[in-house]
Enzyme design. Structure first.
Site, PDB file in Angstrom:
ATOM      1  N   ASP A   1      -0.730 -44.988  11.106  1.00  0.00           N
ATOM      2  CA  ASP A   1      -1.675 -45.772  11.901  1.00  0.00           C
ATOM      3  C   ASP A   1      -2.706 -46.467  11.026  1.00  0.00           C
ATOM      4  O   ASP A   1      -3.126 -47.583  11.333  1.00  0.00           O
ATOM      5  CB  ASP A   1      -2.364 -44.886  12.943  1.00  0.00           C
ATOM      6  CG  ASP A   1      -1.463 -44.704  14.152  1.00  0.00           C
ATOM      7  OD1 ASP A   1      -0.899 -45.708  14.621  1.00  0.00           O
ATOM      8  OD2 ASP A   1      -1.293 -43.561  14.598  1.00  0.00           O
TER       9      ASP A   1
ATOM     10  N   CYS B   1      -0.867 -37.111   5.951  1.00  0.00           N
ATOM     11  CA  CYS B   1       0.223 -36.585   6.782  1.00  0.00           C
ATOM     12  C   CYS B   1       1.073 -37.686   7.402  1.00  0.00           C
ATOM     13  O   CYS B   1       1.890 -37.426   8.265  1.00  0.00           O
ATOM     14  CB  CYS B   1      -0.311 -35.642   7.852  1.00  0.00           C
ATOM     15  SG  CYS B   1      -1.413 -36.454   9.015  1.00  0.00           S
TER      16      CYS B   1
ATOM     17  N   HIS C   1      16.404 -43.422  16.048  1.00  0.00           N
ATOM     18  CA  HIS C   1      17.260 -42.242  15.946  1.00  0.00           C
ATOM     19  C   HIS C   1      18.122 -42.274  14.690  1.00  0.00           C
ATOM     20  O   HIS C   1      18.331 -41.265  14.037  1.00  0.00           O
ATOM     21  CB  HIS C   1      18.204 -42.212  17.162  1.00  0.00           C
ATOM     22  CG  HIS C   1      17.843 -41.132  18.110  1.00  0.00           C
ATOM     23  ND1 HIS C   1      17.804 -41.325  19.457  1.00  0.00           N
ATOM     24  CD2 HIS C   1      17.497 -39.853  17.895  1.00  0.00           C
ATOM     25  CE1 HIS C   1      17.456 -40.205  20.035  1.00  0.00           C
ATOM     26  NE2 HIS C   1      17.252 -39.298  19.112  1.00  0.00           N
TER      27      HIS C   1
HETATM   28  C1  PEP Z   1      -0.105 -41.318  11.274  1.00  0.00           C
HETATM   29  O1  PEP Z   1      -0.563 -42.177  12.027  1.00  0.00           O
HETATM   30  O2  PEP Z   1       0.103 -41.509  10.066  1.00  0.00           O
HETATM   31  C2  PEP Z   1       0.256 -39.992  11.800  1.00  0.00           C
HETATM   32  C3  PEP Z   1       0.594 -39.011  11.002  1.00  0.00           C
HETATM   33  O3  PEP Z   1       0.268 -39.834  13.139  1.00  0.00           O
HETATM   34  P1  PEP Z   1       1.424 -40.406  14.110  1.00  0.00           P
HETATM   35  O4  PEP Z   1       2.532 -40.943  13.238  1.00  0.00           O
HETATM   36  O5  PEP Z   1       1.858 -39.270  14.943  1.00  0.00           O
HETATM   37  O6  PEP Z   1       0.703 -41.461  14.855  1.00  0.00           O
HETATM   38 MG    MG Z   2      -1.286 -41.610  13.956  1.00  0.00          MG
END
Ligand code: PEP
Ligand code: MG
Length: 568
Positions: A450, A497, A195
């Site tokens: 990830d 992303c 947070h």
């Molecule tokens: C990622 O893994 O980079 C991603 C954008 O998805 P999340 O952070 O929601 O797992």
């Molecule tokens: Mg992810």
């Protein structure tokens, strides 16, 4: 350009920088949390009602103080304060405290016992729910201080600019920050997704988390120089040099504030900047920025507390709110990424040994395909009702795709519903198999959070492993390069992303590697756009080469900084 790390290598402490900016000011420590009481004496039967009233009054005072602050705050900060006030009034927690008081415990101890019970429950649930234990400890400490008539724990009263130090900051403290006075934040604990980090990003206060026990030697009043990009805390900075670094940082911030999209390099090479959102509100906020659309709508975050699957109509209403924010632009909706650190009660598997490697994201749909088809129906319904056609098609992507079969299976379901089909590249296998996966898809988006976790075999939630879960790791960058090269060969757009897209320096590398779009928290986009506007595509390519050739993440950062500094 000099950096804090260049100034004083030997007196520099290091944490994880989550909001950039250089600041030089006196350190001040947060008002300590109260000592927790032991079980103590049993309250006589005839006094227990009065004891309960004492608890009720203290809880009411704490809750109304938080609500007052929530009314004075805005956006997510207001929401966080309201949610913390809500926790003080949580029926389950209050019932547990009152049960303790009725059983003869003094109110202070009953609060501790009830909170300890709830903390164990939250920790057992794991993931994002476990992160909320900071909120629980916070309300416990506030209520205990109130019961004792002590000063409220948390932010001290200060009269000049300071850098706030804490073991960890409660959401309520961070949300109430006056950023004219508290010009920087440093915490011993916490992580990039805590947070503290989320609100520091919203307030745009330079912030370093997971700094380690070394910061405890820093006393209130000691002057420190912090660099929120590098995550460095310098205890021995030269005053004149520090002042120069701060003014350069403020100038950079002013340039960022003035930046206008669409994003392009100095020589006019376009990179699409998109926003990561989680609901209608964040999408509306993104629409006020230079974001050209939405690159990641994390649908699972809408349903973190839903015990039953929302109907197609209910889901369509939620998705419409996001699509409406960008009626004429690209919006990428991600199908449910439930599981691991984002348990969704109606979808996730219970009790997996290794949830991050378990039935997560698209894998859930293997056993529960209707869950996915109903979600795609809802996305298609929302899209059709809003009349989104060829000019503003709705893109949908699946998380955790690992094989070409999964990509095709998902893409077929999307196309049956008139949706543009894509996949996240966040499992290393998906990058390595890009030549087999891409022919089935219209686009891919690299989830660097990830992809880094799985490439480095390091839990993204672990503060101890932050040096590995760093998207600057050349191993990760090599997988991104491979994905971009295959994207160019198959004419498949490649976006990023994950959090990497929010790092302006890394954005130059990603651009050089051939990434077509960058999607990040909308508040991070201007800094990325401003950085890209200072460099040419050629410099980005050189930066990418330098990063790919580095031995490790730190070396990659240093090498890229050198390339960029030499060019601008
Ligand atoms: C990622 O893994 O980079 C991603 C954008 O998805 P999340 O952070 O929601 O797992
Ligand atoms: Mg992810």
């Amino acid at each position: 350009m000099a950096t804090v790390a260049d100034v004083n290598q030997d007196t520099v402490l290091k944490g994880t920088g989550v909001v950039g900016g250089v600041r030089y000011a006196s350190a001040v420590w947060i008002t300590p949390r109260p000592e927790l009481p032991q079980a103590g004496e049993v309250v006589a039967e005839e006094n227990r009602e009065a004891e309960q009233e004492r608890f009720d009054a203290a809880a009411a005072t704490v809750s109304s103080r938080l609500l007052e602050r929530s009314e004075a705050a805005e956006g997510p900060a207001a929401e966080v304060l309201k949610a913390t006030a809500g926790m003080v009034n949580d029926r389950g927690w209050r019932k547990a405290v009152i049960k303790g008081v009725k059983g003869g415990h003094p109110a202070e101890y009953a609060v501790v016992a009830a909170t300890t019970k709830f903390i164990s429950m939250f920790e057992a649930a794991g993931g994002l729910i476990a992160e909320r234990t900071t909120d629980l400890r916070d309300i416990r400490d506030r209520v205990i201080a109130e019961l004792r008539g002590d000063e409220e724990p948390g932010l001290p009263a200060v009269s000049g600019q300071v850098i706030l130090f804490a073991d960890d900051l409660s959401p309520a403290d961070t949300a109430a920050l006056d950023t004219d006075l508290f010009v920087g934040l440093v915490t011993e604990l916490g992580g990039p997704t805590s947070h503290t980090a989320i609100i520091a990003r919203q307030l745009n206060v330079p912030c370093i988390v997971a700094s380690g026990a070394g910061i405890r030697d820093i006393k209130s009043g000691e002057k420190v120089l912090i660099d929120g990009s590098l995550g460095t805390i310098d205890r021995n900075a030269d005053e004149a040099e520090a002042t120069k670094l701060v003014s350069e940082s403020l100038e950079r911030a002013a340039r960022i504030a003035e930046w206008k999209g669409p994003a392009q390099t100095k020589d006019g090479y376009r990179v699409q900047l998109l926003a990561n959102v989680q609901d209608g509100n964040s999408a509306q906020q993104a629409a006020q920025t230079e974001a050209e659309g939405i690159g990641l709508f994390r649908t699972e975050l809408c349903f973190l507390s839903a015990t039953e699957e929302p109907s197609v109509d209910e889901q369509a209403a939620v998705y419409s709110k996001v699509l409406e924010a960008f009626p004429e632009s690209k919006v990428v909706v991600r199908s449910l990424d439930a599981g691991s650190d984002k348990p969704v009660p109606f979808a996730s598997m219970a009790d997996e040994m290794n949830p991050a490697l378990g039935v997560r994201g698209l894998r859930i749909a293997r056993g529960q395909v209707d869950l996915l088809t109903r979600q795609l129906d809802a996305i298609a319904k929302a899209s059709e009702e809003l009349g989104r056609g060829d000019d503003a098609p709705t893109w949908v992507m699946a998380p955790m795709v690992a094989t070409a079969y999964e990509a095709k299976w998902f893409a077929d379901m999307c196309r049956e519903r008139g949706l543009i089909a894509g996949a996240m590249i966040e499992v290393p296998a998906a990058s390595l198999m890009a030549d087999k996966i891409m022919p089935h898809l219209d686009f891919v988006s690299i989830g660097t959070n990830d992809l880094t976790q799985y490439t480095m075999a390091a839990d993204r939630m672990s503060p101890e492993l932050a040096y590995l879960t760093d998207p600057w790791q050349p191993a990760v960058l090599r997988l991104i390069k491979h994905t971009c090269d295959e994207g160019a060969r198959f004419n498949t757009p490649v976006g990023v992303c994950g959090e990497a897209a929010a790092d302006p320096l890394l954005a130059t590398v990603l651009t050089g590697l051939g990434v077509n779009s960058l999607s990040a928290a909308s508040t991070a986009l201007a800094a990325v756009g401003a950085k890209l506007s200072e460099v040419t595509l050629e410099t980005c390519k050189k930066a990418a080469e330098a990063a790919l050739d580095a031995e490790g993440a730190t070396e990659a950062r240093d090498a890229v900084r050198a390339v960029i500094d030499a060019a601008v």
